[in-house]
Every structure is written in structure tokens, then in C-alpha cells.
Design a protein around this motif. Structure first.
Motif, mmCIF file in Angstrom:
data_model
loop_
_atom_site.group_PDB
_atom_site.id
_atom_site.type_symbol
_atom_site.label_atom_id
_atom_site.label_comp_id
_atom_site.label_asym_id
_atom_site.label_seq_id
_atom_site.Cartn_x
_atom_site.Cartn_y
_atom_site.Cartn_z
ATOM 1 N N ARG A 105 0.865 -1.176 0.000
ATOM 2 C CA ARG A 105 0.000 0.000 0.000
ATOM 3 C C ARG A 105 0.902 1.226 0.000
ATOM 4 N NH1 ARG A 105 -4.722 0.341 4.549
ATOM 5 N NH2 ARG A 105 -6.101 -0.873 3.218
ATOM 6 N N ILE A 106 1.027 1.849 -1.163
ATOM 7 C CA ILE A 106 2.077 2.864 -1.358
ATOM 8 C C ILE A 106 1.486 4.176 -1.862
ATOM 9 C CG2 ILE A 106 2.542 2.244 -3.775
ATOM 10 C CD1 ILE A 106 5.508 2.536 -3.224
ATOM 11 N N SER A 107 2.062 5.288 -1.448
ATOM 12 C CA SER A 107 1.659 6.565 -2.042
ATOM 13 C C SER A 107 2.740 7.059 -2.992
ATOM 14 C CB SER A 107 1.394 7.616 -0.969
ATOM 15 O OG SER A 107 2.595 8.052 -0.400
ATOM 16 N N LEU A 108 2.296 7.584 -4.131
ATOM 17 C CA LEU A 108 3.173 8.252 -5.096
ATOM 18 C C LEU A 108 2.776 9.727 -5.077
ATOM 19 C CD1 LEU A 108 2.946 5.726 -8.103
ATOM 20 C CD2 LEU A 108 4.626 5.749 -6.249
ATOM 21 N N TYR A 109 3.263 10.524 -6.022
ATOM 22 C CA TYR A 109 2.789 11.909 -6.147
ATOM 23 C C TYR A 109 2.878 12.303 -7.602
ATOM 24 C CZ TYR A 109 7.706 13.136 -6.527
ATOM 25 O OH TYR A 109 9.009 13.215 -6.953
ATOM 26 N N VAL A 111 -2.197 1.746 -4.910
ATOM 27 C CA VAL A 111 -1.512 3.023 -5.111
ATOM 28 C C VAL A 111 -2.387 4.190 -4.645
ATOM 29 C CG1 VAL A 111 -0.506 4.581 -6.838
ATOM 30 C CG2 VAL A 111 -0.163 2.098 -7.014
ATOM 31 N N TYR A 112 -1.796 5.088 -3.890
ATOM 32 C CA TYR A 112 -2.500 6.244 -3.330
ATOM 33 C C TYR A 112 -1.825 7.535 -3.757
ATOM 34 C CZ TYR A 112 -5.079 3.036 -0.421
ATOM 35 O OH TYR A 112 -5.910 2.028 -0.007
ATOM 36 N N LEU A 113 -2.614 8.614 -3.782
ATOM 37 C CA LEU A 113 -2.047 9.949 -4.021
ATOM 38 C C LEU A 113 -2.411 10.852 -2.849
ATOM 39 C CD1 LEU A 113 -2.851 10.696 -7.788
ATOM 40 C CD2 LEU A 113 -0.617 10.143 -6.777
ATOM 41 N N PRO A 114 -1.537 11.818 -2.536
ATOM 42 C CA PRO A 114 -1.855 12.752 -1.451
ATOM 43 C C PRO A 114 -2.932 13.749 -1.874
ATOM 44 C CG PRO A 114 0.240 13.326 -2.461
ATOM 45 C CD PRO A 114 -0.218 12.064 -3.126
ATOM 46 N N VAL A 115 -3.796 14.114 -0.923
ATOM 47 C CA VAL A 115 -4.732 15.239 -1.120
ATOM 48 C C VAL A 115 -4.606 16.159 0.091
ATOM 49 C CG1 VAL A 115 -6.400 13.879 -2.450
ATOM 50 C CG2 VAL A 115 -6.696 14.096 0.004
ATOM 51 N N LEU A 116 -4.801 17.468 -0.141
ATOM 52 C CA LEU A 116 -4.772 18.411 0.982
ATOM 53 C C LEU A 116 -5.973 18.129 1.863
ATOM 54 C CD1 LEU A 116 -3.985 21.745 -0.892
ATOM 55 C CD2 LEU A 116 -2.392 20.199 0.262
ATOM 56 N N TRP A 160 -4.100 13.817 3.387
ATOM 57 C CA TRP A 160 -4.715 12.507 3.410
ATOM 58 C C TRP A 160 -4.232 11.783 2.168
ATOM 59 C CZ3 TRP A 160 -10.195 14.728 4.438
ATOM 60 C CH2 TRP A 160 -10.483 14.667 5.810
ATOM 61 N N PHE A 161 -4.582 10.497 2.066
ATOM 62 C CA PHE A 161 -4.183 9.719 0.901
ATOM 63 C C PHE A 161 -5.409 8.985 0.354
ATOM 64 C CE2 PHE A 161 -0.519 10.791 3.298
ATOM 65 C CZ PHE A 161 0.422 11.073 2.330
ATOM 66 N N ARG A 191 -14.758 8.807 1.522
ATOM 67 C CA ARG A 191 -14.902 7.701 2.482
ATOM 68 C C ARG A 191 -13.664 6.799 2.507
ATOM 69 N NH1 ARG A 191 -20.140 8.091 0.674
ATOM 70 N NH2 ARG A 191 -19.818 6.566 -0.975
ATOM 71 N N ASN A 192 -12.994 6.701 1.364
ATOM 72 C CA ASN A 192 -11.858 5.776 1.290
ATOM 73 C C ASN A 192 -10.499 6.426 1.535
ATOM 74 O OD1 ASN A 192 -13.445 3.564 0.784
ATOM 75 N ND2 ASN A 192 -13.537 4.009 -1.404
ATOM 76 N N ARG A 193 -10.527 7.651 2.013
ATOM 77 C CA ARG A 193 -9.248 8.341 2.293
ATOM 78 C C ARG A 193 -8.554 7.660 3.464
ATOM 79 N NH1 ARG A 193 -13.364 11.825 5.048
ATOM 80 N NH2 ARG A 193 -12.863 11.492 7.255
ATOM 81 N N LEU A 194 -7.243 7.729 3.456
ATOM 82 C CA LEU A 194 -6.470 7.139 4.545
ATOM 83 C C LEU A 194 -5.517 8.180 5.119
ATOM 84 C CD1 LEU A 194 -5.344 3.686 3.066
ATOM 85 C CD2 LEU A 194 -7.251 4.137 4.626
ATOM 86 N N PRO A 195 -5.271 8.104 6.418
ATOM 87 C CA PRO A 195 -4.168 8.893 6.981
ATOM 88 C C PRO A 195 -2.855 8.193 6.651
ATOM 89 C CG PRO A 195 -5.212 7.585 8.690
ATOM 90 C CD PRO A 195 -5.952 7.281 7.414
ATOM 91 N N ALA A 196 -1.754 8.913 6.731
ATOM 92 C CA ALA A 196 -0.457 8.360 6.317
ATOM 93 C C ALA A 196 -0.100 7.088 7.079
ATOM 94 C CB ALA A 196 0.631 9.411 6.499
#
Ligand SMILES: Nc1ncnc2c1ncn2[C@@H]1O[C@H](COP(=O)(O)OP(=O)(O)OP(=O)(O)O)[C@@H](O)[C@H]1O
Ligand SMILES: [Mg+2]
Length: 204
Positions: A51-55, A78-83, A92-93, A121-126
């Protein structure tokens, strides 16, 4: 006075490193992204990721999205950051797929659109990710990081200063963003490794 001078130095260093990054041609950018991708694929920390975040790159940042097809094949989420709305300068991711509705945020960076309930609803904290690919403006020989100066990643990763979940933090950058040594502030969250188009440096 001392800290005022340090702030000025940091600002000047950020400006010069950003300028170097932005001077790269499209061709150099593409080549660097491919080389970064090759380096990342060999890294044990990346090969473990589930479970990884890119940008999405801006202002000449190196592009980590070239890793996407490889991650998809390996069924990595794959996750992306959002303000974070209504919260000062934290992230959030949100899961990123080919059909993910996107919107430009106040910095002109594309991010998953939180007006869509499913994404909200599906946002995740880091802390819920196992690996984060972190952008940066500068890094040094000990993998210290200098970001854009907003404290976004530092705030979102502040839980790393306490015992508990500890995702792997991987900085990525162009080789020209490396300096010998950077000032470290108490709130800076250390990276395990910084990978560039020409190699990597690990935290000692
Ligand atoms: N955990 C935190 N809580 C509150 N404020 C913080 C935290 N972390 C950083 N900050 C604030 O953010 C500001 C910018 O920090 P810093 O210069 O380290 O930014 P940066 O690491 O370059 O930014 P970014 O993390 O967005 O890439 C600092 O003034 C600092 O006070
Ligand atoms: Mg910082």
C-alpha cells in the motif's frame, strides 16, 4: 538572530535547488524518471510494499508515476496525497485508479477530488500506508530532507516521532538535488532512504 539567518539560508538553498531542477529539459526529465524507476524496482523496501503513495510531479520534481504499471502488475494499492480540507497543511491519501476523478488544488496540483463521496470515504491517513514515496527539494549525504517549506509531509508524518505504526519513507529526487549536508529541525521526519536517477543514500 541565529535562527533568522538560518531561515534565510534555507530559503536561498531551496530557491537554488528548485531552479536547478526546473532547468532540466523534458528529455532529461523523462530519462531521469526511467532511471529512478529502475533504481526503485531493485529496492527491498519497494518490493515489500503493498500500500504505497506516489505523487504527481510539479515544478520539475522527478516523476515517480513511471513506477505505476509495475506496481499494478504486482497488485500494489496506489494512493495519491490530497490536501486535508479544514485542517492546516496536512495530507490525506486517496486510492488512485485510471478513472479516479481529479481536481486541481490551491497549489495547482492535481489530486483525487474529495467532493466524490466514495473517495472521501476511502481516504487514509499516512499511518495506514506501508510505504510513502516522498517528494523533496533537497537531500543530503545522510538522507536528510528539505521539502517545499510548507511542513505538509512533516505534519502528516508527525506520528512517526512516537511509538506506533511506522511506514517506510522513501524520498525521490534528481541527483542534482543532493547537497553535502542540510540543517535538521526537530519536527523534520527522517527518511529511510533517498533514491535518485543515479543511485541512493541511506540513513545511517
Ligand atoms: N508536526 C508539525 N506540527 C506543526 N507544525 C509543523 C510540524 N512539522 C512542521 N511544521 C511547521 O512547518 C513549517 C515548515 O517546515 P519545514 O521547513 O520542515 O518544511 P518542509 O519539510 O520543507 O515541508 P514539507 O513537509 O511540506 O515538504 C515549519 O515552520 C514548522 O514549524
Ligand atoms: Mg521539514
Amino acid at each position: 538572530m541565529e535562527s533568522l539567518h538560518q531561515d534565510d539560508d534555507k530559503r536561498a538553498l531551496r530557491r537554488s535547488l528548485r531552479r536547478q531542477r526546473q532547468a532540466l529539459s523534458q528529455h532529461e526529465q523523462r530519462l531521469a524518471a526511467q532511471r529512478l524507476c529502475q533504481q526503485l524496482k531493485t529496492l527491498p523496501e519497494i518490493r515489500r510494499a503493498r500500500r504505497i503513495s506516489l505523487y504527481l510531479p510539479v515544478n520539475g520534481e522527478i516523476d515517480p508515476m513511471t513506477l505505476l504499471p509495475w506496481l499494478r502488475k504486482r497488485k500494489v494499492e496506489v494512493y495519491l496525497p490530497v490536501l486535508r480540507p479544514f485542517s492546516a497543511n496536512a495530507l490525506w491519501f486517496v486510492a488512485y485508479h485510471s478513472g479516479t476523478p481529479m481536481v486541481k488544488n490551491r497549489f495547482g496540483i492535481w489530486e483525487p477530488d474529495l467532493r466524490f463521496g466514495a473517495q472521501r470515504r476511502n481516504r487514509l491517513p499516512a499511518w495506514a500506508l506501508d510505504t510513502l514515496i516522498v517528494p523533496l527539494v533537497g537531500f543530503d549525504n545522510s538522507a536528510n530532507r528539505m521539502g517545499m517549506g510548507g511542513g505538509f509531509y512533516d505534519r502528516s508524518l508527525a506520528f512517526m516521532h512516537r511509538p506506533g505504526p511506522a511506514p517506510t519513507l522513501i524520498g525521490v529526487a534528481h541527483a542534482c538535488q543532493q547537497v553535502a549536508s542540510l540543517p535538521v529541525e526537530p519536527w523534520d521526519v527522517p527518511l529511510q532512504v533517498v533514491v535518485s536517477d543515479q543511485g541512493y543514500v541511506r540513513r545511517q
